[in-house]
Design an enzyme around this catalytic site. Structure first.
Site, PDB file in Angstrom:
ATOM      1  N   CYS A 131       0.835  -1.212   0.000  1.00 48.92           N
ATOM      2  CA  CYS A 131       0.000   0.000   0.000  1.00 48.92           C
ATOM      3  C   CYS A 131       0.863   1.252   0.000  1.00 48.92           C
ATOM      4  CB  CYS A 131      -0.917  -0.027   1.226  1.00 48.92           C
ATOM      5  SG  CYS A 131      -1.931   1.450   1.404  1.00 48.92           S
ATOM      6  N   CYS A 134      -0.379   4.152   2.136  1.00 46.62           N
ATOM      7  CA  CYS A 134      -0.152   3.933   3.571  1.00 46.62           C
ATOM      8  C   CYS A 134       1.311   4.178   3.944  1.00 46.62           C
ATOM      9  CB  CYS A 134      -0.489   2.497   3.958  1.00 46.62           C
ATOM     10  SG  CYS A 134      -2.068   1.931   3.345  1.00 46.62           S
ATOM     11  N   ASP A 135       2.216   3.651   3.159  1.00 42.47           N
ATOM     12  CA  ASP A 135       3.601   3.543   3.628  1.00 42.47           C
ATOM     13  C   ASP A 135       4.616   4.370   2.847  1.00 42.47           C
ATOM     14  OD1 ASP A 135       2.744   1.803   5.578  1.00 42.47           O
ATOM     15  OD2 ASP A 135       3.029   0.029   4.341  1.00 42.47           O
TER      16      ASP A 135
HETATM   17  C1  LIG Z   1       0.823  -3.860   5.203  1.00 40.98           C
HETATM   18  C2  LIG Z   1      -0.373  -2.935   5.196  1.00 40.98           C
HETATM   19  C3  LIG Z   1      -0.263  -1.666   5.720  1.00 40.98           C
HETATM   20  C4  LIG Z   1      -1.359  -0.820   5.739  1.00 40.98           C
HETATM   21  N1  LIG Z   1      -1.227   0.423   6.291  1.00 40.98           N
HETATM   22  C5  LIG Z   1      -2.292   1.255   6.326  1.00 40.98           C
HETATM   23  C6  LIG Z   1      -2.165   2.572   6.876  1.00 40.98           C
HETATM   24  O1  LIG Z   1      -1.085   2.988   7.318  1.00 40.98           O
HETATM   25  N2  LIG Z   1      -3.273   3.350   6.884  1.00 40.98           N
HETATM   26  C7  LIG Z   1      -4.484   2.944   6.380  1.00 40.98           C
HETATM   27  O2  LIG Z   1      -5.451   3.691   6.440  1.00 40.98           O
HETATM   28  N3  LIG Z   1      -4.614   1.715   5.836  1.00 40.98           N
HETATM   29  C8  LIG Z   1      -3.555   0.879   5.793  1.00 40.98           C
HETATM   30  N4  LIG Z   1      -3.674  -0.360   5.203  1.00 40.98           N
HETATM   31  C9  LIG Z   1      -4.954  -0.720   4.588  1.00 40.98           C
HETATM   32  C10 LIG Z   1      -5.942  -1.143   5.671  1.00 40.98           C
HETATM   33  O3  LIG Z   1      -5.327  -2.090   6.495  1.00 40.98           O
HETATM   34  C11 LIG Z   1      -7.193  -1.730   5.026  1.00 40.98           C
HETATM   35  O4  LIG Z   1      -7.763  -0.793   4.143  1.00 40.98           O
HETATM   36  C12 LIG Z   1      -8.221  -2.083   6.092  1.00 40.98           C
HETATM   37  O5  LIG Z   1      -7.658  -2.998   6.997  1.00 40.98           O
HETATM   38  C13 LIG Z   1      -9.477  -2.673   5.478  1.00 40.98           C
HETATM   39  O6  LIG Z   1     -10.319  -3.038   6.516  1.00 40.98           O
HETATM   40  P1  LIG Z   1     -11.448  -4.141   6.332  1.00 40.98           P
HETATM   41  O7  LIG Z   1     -12.064  -4.292   7.680  1.00 40.98           O
HETATM   42  O8  LIG Z   1     -12.301  -3.794   5.188  1.00 40.98           O
HETATM   43  O9  LIG Z   1     -10.697  -5.476   5.904  1.00 40.98           O
HETATM   44  P2  LIG Z   1      -9.499  -6.279   6.567  1.00 40.98           P
HETATM   45  O10 LIG Z   1      -8.663  -5.439   7.433  1.00 40.98           O
HETATM   46  O11 LIG Z   1      -8.864  -7.003   5.439  1.00 40.98           O
HETATM   47  O12 LIG Z   1     -10.239  -7.346   7.512  1.00 40.98           O
HETATM   48  C14 LIG Z   1     -10.933  -8.430   6.970  1.00 40.98           C
HETATM   49  C15 LIG Z   1     -11.397  -9.327   8.099  1.00 40.98           C
HETATM   50  O13 LIG Z   1     -12.269 -10.315   7.552  1.00 40.98           O
HETATM   51  C16 LIG Z   1     -11.955 -11.565   8.121  1.00 40.98           C
HETATM   52  N5  LIG Z   1     -12.407 -12.611   7.200  1.00 40.98           N
HETATM   53  C17 LIG Z   1     -12.025 -12.840   5.915  1.00 40.98           C
HETATM   54  N6  LIG Z   1     -12.680 -13.913   5.415  1.00 40.98           N
HETATM   55  C18 LIG Z   1     -13.500 -14.356   6.407  1.00 40.98           C
HETATM   56  C19 LIG Z   1     -14.421 -15.438   6.530  1.00 40.98           C
HETATM   57  N7  LIG Z   1     -14.639 -16.293   5.517  1.00 40.98           N
HETATM   58  N8  LIG Z   1     -15.051 -15.613   7.709  1.00 40.98           N
HETATM   59  C20 LIG Z   1     -14.847 -14.766   8.736  1.00 40.98           C
HETATM   60  N9  LIG Z   1     -14.004 -13.708   8.686  1.00 40.98           N
HETATM   61  C21 LIG Z   1     -13.336 -13.529   7.530  1.00 40.98           C
HETATM   62  C22 LIG Z   1     -10.463 -11.521   8.358  1.00 40.98           C
HETATM   63  O14 LIG Z   1     -10.098 -12.451   9.361  1.00 40.98           O
HETATM   64  C23 LIG Z   1     -10.304 -10.072   8.828  1.00 40.98           C
HETATM   65  O15 LIG Z   1     -10.535 -10.016  10.213  1.00 40.98           O
HETATM   66  C24 LIG Z   1      -2.593  -1.238   5.189  1.00 40.98           C
HETATM   67  C25 LIG Z   1      -2.709  -2.526   4.665  1.00 40.98           C
HETATM   68  C26 LIG Z   1      -1.615  -3.373   4.657  1.00 40.98           C
HETATM   69  C27 LIG Z   1      -1.761  -4.770   4.091  1.00 40.98           C
END
Ligand SMILES: Cc1cc2nc3c(=O)[nH]c(=O)nc-3n(C[C@H](O)[C@H](O)[C@H](O)COP(=O)(O)OP(=O)(O)OC[C@H]3O[C@@H](n4cnc5c(N)ncnc54)[C@H](O)[C@@H]3O)c2cc1C
Length: 307
Positions: A131, A134-135
């Protein structure tokens, strides 16, 4: 019978849990294989509002979860492996058990595709990233490598030139999948050096817990060499975690949930939140905002149905 089940415990799911818990709906959050979601993979988060010094990603997402639990949200360790959304109540199979719910919030995220290099996972958050938004800021004046050949790789490479002293764009093929306009823009950027027909065999240095370089290999000749880089960005796409909902809910050709406006899906009572639908912004704050929207929609839906 649950009022609302939330699939996923990242920023989107946990925020939906805060709102639905405070609306007295006693949400159940199925945490999934990655409790805390993608933020649990990273270190310092500097762009989530409210933390002038930044905050560690795992701590941020744990705090959101604690906030939800404080208002009565329950968390279940487990993964949704199957769903029946053909009629209400909706049914979800979590590991071996079927659960029933009046509304469903799908917040299962989209996982970055990685290259599966020997050291890659160990250095995520320590120089390896998926990302740039993000970084990128952490690599001012540093050398960065971006891997990928599509539009997102071009976009990330261009964006990273705001910070980096130079960006090397590596792609295994000689042809790029990116659109002409994105490719031309990257080619016109003097800070971007193209390295087509080249693959990365590994990233260093786990002993120092930071990225210091990569091992490269020219596909045609097999020639290998090391190159110094400090930031290593993998931009080869994401996989939305929608497998259990395939055939049940409208997905686009890449597997992202298709929105019907707000947090609505094509099925009444099923809502989306976060990266599982959003292929554009993919940020913690937008995921949290989407979790809030889904929760408010679920609450209003239940109220209209007299629950
Ligand atoms: C390395 C890295 C660094 C980042 N740094 C930043 C930053 O500095 N600032 C920022 O704003 N964003 C950052 N991001 C992006 C940010 O992390 C994501 O946009 C955010 O986490 C998305 O949130 P979400 O809840 O939609 O999904 P996710 O965080 O992907 O969470 C998905 C969840 O769904 C669960 N899940 C998946 N499939 C199933 C299933 N079948 N049954 C039950 N549960 C399931 C997983 O276990 C997880 O808990 C970064 C991402 C990465 C990879």
């Amino acid at each position: 019978m649950h009022n609302v089940i939330i699939v996923g415990s990242g920023c989107a799911g946990n925020t939906a849990a805060i709102y639905t818990a405070r609306a007295n709906l006693k949400p159940l959050v199925v945490a999934g294989h990655e409790p805390g979601g993608q933020l649990s993979l990273t270190t310092l988060v500097e762009n989530f509002p409210g933390f002038p010094e930044g905050i560690d990603g795992p701590l941020l997402v744990e705090n959101i979860r604690k906030q939800a639990e404080h208002f009565g949200a329950e968390y279940l360790h487990g993964t949704v492996i199957e769903a029946d959304l053909s009629k209400r109540p909706f049914r979800l199979k979590v590991d071996h058990e079927w659960l029933e719910t009046r509304t469903l919030i799908i917040a299962s995220g989209a996982s970055a595709r990685w290259l599966n290099l020997p050291n890659e996972q160990k250095l995520i958050g320590h120089g390896v990233s998926s990302c740039a938004t993000c970084d990128g800021f952490f690599y001012r004046g540093k050398k960065i490598m971006v891997v990928g050949g599509g539009d997102s790789a071009m976009e990330e490479a261009n964006f990273l030139t705001r910070f980096a002293s130079e960006v090397t764009l590596t792609h295994r093929r000689h042809q790029f999948r990116a659109s002409k306009i994105m490719l031309d823009r990257a080619r016109a950027n003097p800070k971007i050096k193209f390295l087509p027909g080249t693959v990365v065999d590994d990233v260093y240095d786990t002993a120092k817990n930071e990225v210091t370089g990569v091992k490269l290999r020219e596909v045609d000749s097999g020639k290998t060499w090391d190159q110094e880089v400090h930031g290593f960005f993998v931009a080869i796409g994401h996989i939305p975690n929608t497998k259990p909902f395939k055939g049940q809910i409208e997905l686009d050709p890449d597997g992202y949930i298709v929105t019907r406006g707000g947090a609505r899906t094509n099925i009444e009572g099923v809502f989306h939140a976060g990266d599982v639908q959003d292929r554009v912004y993919r940020q913690a704050i937008t995921a949290a905002g989407a979790g809030c929207m889904a929760a408010i929609e679920a609450e209003r839906f239940l109220e209209a149905e007299g629950h």
